[in-house]
Scaffold this motif. Structure first.
Motif, PDB file in Angstrom:
ATOM      1  N   MET A   1     -11.755   9.861   0.913  1.00  0.00           N
ATOM      2  CA  MET A   1     -12.190  10.219   2.129  1.00  0.00           C
ATOM      3  C   MET A   1     -11.128   9.156   3.060  1.00  0.00           C
ATOM      4  N   PRO A   2     -10.655   9.898   4.198  1.00  0.00           N
ATOM      5  CA  PRO A   2      -9.954   8.531   5.179  1.00  0.00           C
ATOM      6  C   PRO A   2     -10.698   7.842   5.105  1.00  0.00           C
ATOM      7  N   LEU A   3     -10.560   6.531   5.150  1.00  0.00           N
ATOM      8  CA  LEU A   3     -11.139   5.410   6.093  1.00  0.00           C
ATOM      9  C   LEU A   3     -10.937   5.000   7.566  1.00  0.00           C
ATOM     10  N   VAL A   4     -12.280   5.063   8.598  1.00  0.00           N
ATOM     11  CA  VAL A   4     -11.928   5.091   9.680  1.00  0.00           C
ATOM     12  C   VAL A   4     -12.335   3.933  10.399  1.00  0.00           C
ATOM     13  N   VAL A   5     -12.306   3.040  10.718  1.00  0.00           N
ATOM     14  CA  VAL A   5     -12.701   2.287  11.425  1.00  0.00           C
ATOM     15  C   VAL A   5     -12.461   2.386  12.462  1.00  0.00           C
ATOM     16  N   SER A   6     -13.255   1.613  14.381  1.00  0.00           N
ATOM     17  CA  SER A   6     -13.167   1.421  15.592  1.00  0.00           C
ATOM     18  C   SER A   6     -13.970   0.666  16.058  1.00  0.00           C
ATOM     19  N   ALA A   7     -13.023  -0.048  17.277  1.00  0.00           N
ATOM     20  CA  ALA A   7     -13.411  -1.133  18.080  1.00  0.00           C
ATOM     21  C   ALA A   7     -12.774  -1.156  18.855  1.00  0.00           C
ATOM     22  N   LYS A   8     -14.056  -2.312  19.408  1.00  0.00           N
ATOM     23  CA  LYS A   8     -13.927  -1.885  21.179  1.00  0.00           C
ATOM     24  C   LYS A   8     -13.447  -3.489  21.440  1.00  0.00           C
ATOM     25  N   VAL A   9     -12.587  -2.973  22.654  1.00  0.00           N
ATOM     26  CA  VAL A   9     -11.704  -4.384  23.230  1.00  0.00           C
ATOM     27  C   VAL A   9     -11.995  -4.893  24.153  1.00  0.00           C
TER      28      VAL A   9
ATOM     29  N   LEU B   1       0.652  -1.385   0.365  1.00  0.00           N
ATOM     30  CA  LEU B   1       0.013  -0.035  -0.320  1.00  0.00           C
ATOM     31  C   LEU B   1       0.622   1.243   0.067  1.00  0.00           C
ATOM     32  N   ALA B   2       2.020   0.984   0.314  1.00  0.00           N
ATOM     33  CA  ALA B   2       3.065   2.549   0.440  1.00  0.00           C
ATOM     34  C   ALA B   2       3.657   2.715  -1.184  1.00  0.00           C
ATOM     35  N   GLU B   3       3.611   1.465  -1.004  1.00  0.00           N
ATOM     36  CA  GLU B   3       3.472   1.439  -2.917  1.00  0.00           C
ATOM     37  C   GLU B   3       2.629   2.913  -3.437  1.00  0.00           C
ATOM     38  N   PHE B   4       1.574   3.248  -3.182  1.00  0.00           N
ATOM     39  CA  PHE B   4       0.719   3.443  -3.637  1.00  0.00           C
ATOM     40  C   PHE B   4      -0.113   5.350  -2.849  1.00  0.00           C
ATOM     41  N   GLU B   5       1.181   5.191  -1.511  1.00  0.00           N
ATOM     42  CA  GLU B   5       0.862   6.346  -1.130  1.00  0.00           C
ATOM     43  C   GLU B   5       0.158   6.326   0.106  1.00  0.00           C
ATOM     44  N   VAL B   6      -0.531   4.766   0.208  1.00  0.00           N
ATOM     45  CA  VAL B   6      -1.061   4.857   1.563  1.00  0.00           C
ATOM     46  C   VAL B   6      -0.518   4.332   3.138  1.00  0.00           C
ATOM     47  N   GLU B   7      -0.855   5.076   4.056  1.00  0.00           N
ATOM     48  CA  GLU B   7      -0.916   4.872   5.660  1.00  0.00           C
ATOM     49  C   GLU B   7      -2.070   4.381   5.696  1.00  0.00           C
TER      50      GLU B   7
ATOM     51  N   ALA C   1      -7.108   4.960   7.832  1.00  0.00           N
ATOM     52  CA  ALA C   1      -6.400   4.724   6.132  1.00  0.00           C
ATOM     53  C   ALA C   1      -6.353   5.631   5.137  1.00  0.00           C
ATOM     54  N   VAL C   2      -5.289   6.703   5.296  1.00  0.00           N
ATOM     55  CA  VAL C   2      -5.793   7.655   4.342  1.00  0.00           C
ATOM     56  C   VAL C   2      -4.509   7.667   2.683  1.00  0.00           C
ATOM     57  N   GLY C   3      -4.448   8.261   1.837  1.00  0.00           N
ATOM     58  CA  GLY C   3      -4.652   7.846   0.442  1.00  0.00           C
ATOM     59  C   GLY C   3      -4.775   6.929  -0.381  1.00  0.00           C
ATOM     60  N   LEU C   4      -6.351   6.748  -0.391  1.00  0.00           N
ATOM     61  CA  LEU C   4      -7.072   5.762  -1.042  1.00  0.00           C
ATOM     62  C   LEU C   4      -7.871   6.092  -1.914  1.00  0.00           C
ATOM     63  N   VAL C   5      -7.353   5.570  -2.696  1.00  0.00           N
ATOM     64  CA  VAL C   5      -8.667   6.200  -4.406  1.00  0.00           C
ATOM     65  C   VAL C   5     -10.025   6.291  -3.790  1.00  0.00           C
ATOM     66  N   PRO C   6     -10.794   6.447  -4.317  1.00  0.00           N
ATOM     67  CA  PRO C   6     -12.371   5.910  -4.343  1.00  0.00           C
ATOM     68  C   PRO C   6     -12.758   4.654  -5.698  1.00  0.00           C
ATOM     69  N   GLY C   7     -13.610   3.872  -5.025  1.00  0.00           N
ATOM     70  CA  GLY C   7     -14.082   2.566  -5.281  1.00  0.00           C
ATOM     71  C   GLY C   7     -13.184   1.369  -5.718  1.00  0.00           C
TER      72      GLY C   7
ATOM     73  N   ALA D   1      -5.051  -3.616   6.817  1.00  0.00           N
ATOM     74  CA  ALA D   1      -3.955  -2.888   5.411  1.00  0.00           C
ATOM     75  C   ALA D   1      -4.209  -4.984   4.489  1.00  0.00           C
ATOM     76  N   LEU D   2      -4.254  -5.445   4.956  1.00  0.00           N
ATOM     77  CA  LEU D   2      -4.556  -6.945   4.145  1.00  0.00           C
ATOM     78  C   LEU D   2      -5.841  -6.363   3.266  1.00  0.00           C
ATOM     79  N   CYS D   3      -6.844  -6.399   3.507  1.00  0.00           N
ATOM     80  CA  CYS D   3      -8.325  -6.088   3.166  1.00  0.00           C
ATOM     81  C   CYS D   3      -8.240  -5.193   1.839  1.00  0.00           C
ATOM     82  N   LEU D   4      -7.273  -4.307   2.296  1.00  0.00           N
ATOM     83  CA  LEU D   4      -6.910  -2.633   1.295  1.00  0.00           C
ATOM     84  C   LEU D   4      -6.172  -3.475   0.094  1.00  0.00           C
ATOM     85  N   ALA D   5      -4.942  -3.824   0.722  1.00  0.00           N
ATOM     86  CA  ALA D   5      -4.341  -4.107  -0.302  1.00  0.00           C
ATOM     87  C   ALA D   5      -4.660  -5.723  -1.996  1.00  0.00           C
ATOM     88  N   ASN D   6      -5.845  -6.513  -1.098  1.00  0.00           N
ATOM     89  CA  ASN D   6      -6.378  -7.703  -1.949  1.00  0.00           C
ATOM     90  C   ASN D   6      -7.673  -6.785  -2.784  1.00  0.00           C
TER      91      ASN D   6
END
Length: 376
Positions: free
Chosen positions: A288-296, A134-140, A208-214, A342-347
């Motif tokens: 836009m930035p992808l934002v996910v929260s989780a309760k632990v 993902l870093a190759e596509f400027e996604v963090e 996750a920031v830097g994602l393309v739409p779609g 990250a694995l979900c987004l890479a896929n």
């Protein structure tokens, strides 16, 4: 990319095989070891982590520091091979009793050894590959702690780029909390819980920031990116609730309050004035930035005595954990969840832009970005 892990908590080693890895992704043992250390460190961890080396060995799928397109295999040795537990006593909050019933076992050793969160160390390898791609596509992709126990930090519900914490402030905290004062309070709270024989849960946020739409899809339920992310993050032990964007805030207001109005920026591109949706609309990324929260949840293994059953006698007993129990793993769960996200987004990148080689994927992504820019 799909991974398969093997190994037990106190066995010789953990092994992970990642298949469908594109050729040309940078990967080194040093990078993996750094992430393994992040997963195992922190003031809430047990003394077992002091004896674990947190080192790995790349067995296959990498040549000259880059993936070859072949399956990647990595081994992570276990330094500690002494379970120090009573295998007849099933522990509340764990897989012990259900696993014994499922497989008709005499004790819970095989269940406890495999169901242990130690398995997530192997998942870190897949996360490193995905993050490097993902870093190759400027996604963090990064995560941080938003609460532990009674200590919470203030969050900007709009989730806009300027309101999200920077990675340096997160890295400066022992508990991955970007608020320095909150970090101090959290550490003191963890110390008090340890003295009381208790454990603490909390909440995390993944970005996750830097994602393309779609990225993702809308035509079937299983193609929706939010459903894939929810499944991946919920697979991490101790995660008990998933939230996208500011769903809790939006659910308490009327529809107009939580809508992200669409406008054009200075370059003519489409942007949202707010990001309550957390970068996902209709099962797809919107840029836009992808934002996910989780309760632990708090670690179920505590030093206080709890009621349970002795499988050998079938009598009720009162049992407490050994001295190695974790007090708080919320920051460490965040690291594992980073890997899963990250694995979900890479896929998703691979599904849309190709999967054989990084160079081909880059070419397709550039063409896609060019087409989007022409939509003016």
């Amino acid at each position: 990319m799909q991974y398969l892990t093997a190994g037990e908590s106190h066995g010789e080693k953990l092994v992970i095989v990642i298949d469908d890895v594109p050729c040309g992704i940078a990967l080194s043992e040093k990078e993996i070891n750094f992430e393994l250390k992040r997963r195992s460190s922190g003031p809430g961890r047990s003394i077992r982590q002091d004896s674990e080396s947190n080192t790995c060995k790349i067995v296959s799928g990498v040549n000259d520091g880059k993936t070859t397109g072949n399956p990647v295999c990595v081994e992570i040795p276990n330094s500690n091979d002494n379970p120090e537990s009573n295998n007849n006593i099933v522990r509340p909050g764990h897989a012990d009793l259900n696993g014994v019933i499922k497989y008709n076992l005499d004790d819970c050793e095989n269940v406890a050894e495999r169901a242990s969160a130690r398995e997530t160390a192997a998942r870190i390898v897949a996360g490193v590959i995905a993050k490097n791609m993902l870093a190759e596509f400027e996604v963090e992709v990064y995560g941080f702690v938003t609460s532990i126990g009674a200590v919470k930090i203030k969050l900007d519900e709009t989730n806009m780029p300027g309101t999200l914490p920077d990675m340096s402030s997160i890295a400066m905290s022992e508990v991955m909390c970007p608020d320095a004062k909150a970090s101090e309070k959290i550490i003191k709270q963890i110390d008090r819980a340890r003295e009381a024989g208790e454990s603490l849960g909390g909440s995390i946020r993944l970005v996750a920031v830097g994602l393309v739409p779609g990225l993702g899809g809308y035509s079937q339920g299983y193609s929706r990116l939010d459903s894939k992310i929810a499944a991946a993050v919920a697979s991490v032990p101790s995660v008990k609730e998933i939230e996208f964007g500011s769903a809790a805030y939006v659910s308490e207001n009327v529809g107009s309050v939580g809508l992200d109005n669409i406008v054009k920026d200075a370059s003519g591109g489409f942007v949202r004035e707010t990001n309550f949706a957390g970068g996902l609309e209709g099962g797809m990324t919107n840029g836009m930035p992808l934002v996910v929260s989780a309760k632990v949840r708090p670690c179920p293994t505590i030093k206080k005595h709890v009621k349970t059953i002795d499988l050998e006698t079938m009598d009720g007993v009162s049992a407490a954990s050994d001295k190695r129990s974790d007090v708080c793993v919320v920051p460490n769960v965040a690291v594992v969840c980073e890997s899963e996200l990250a694995l979900c987004l890479a896929n998703e990148f691979m599904d849309k832009f190709g999967r054989d080689s990084l160079s081909d994927i880059k070419f397709a992504v550039d063409a896609y970005k060019h087409r989007i820019k022409e939509m003016k």
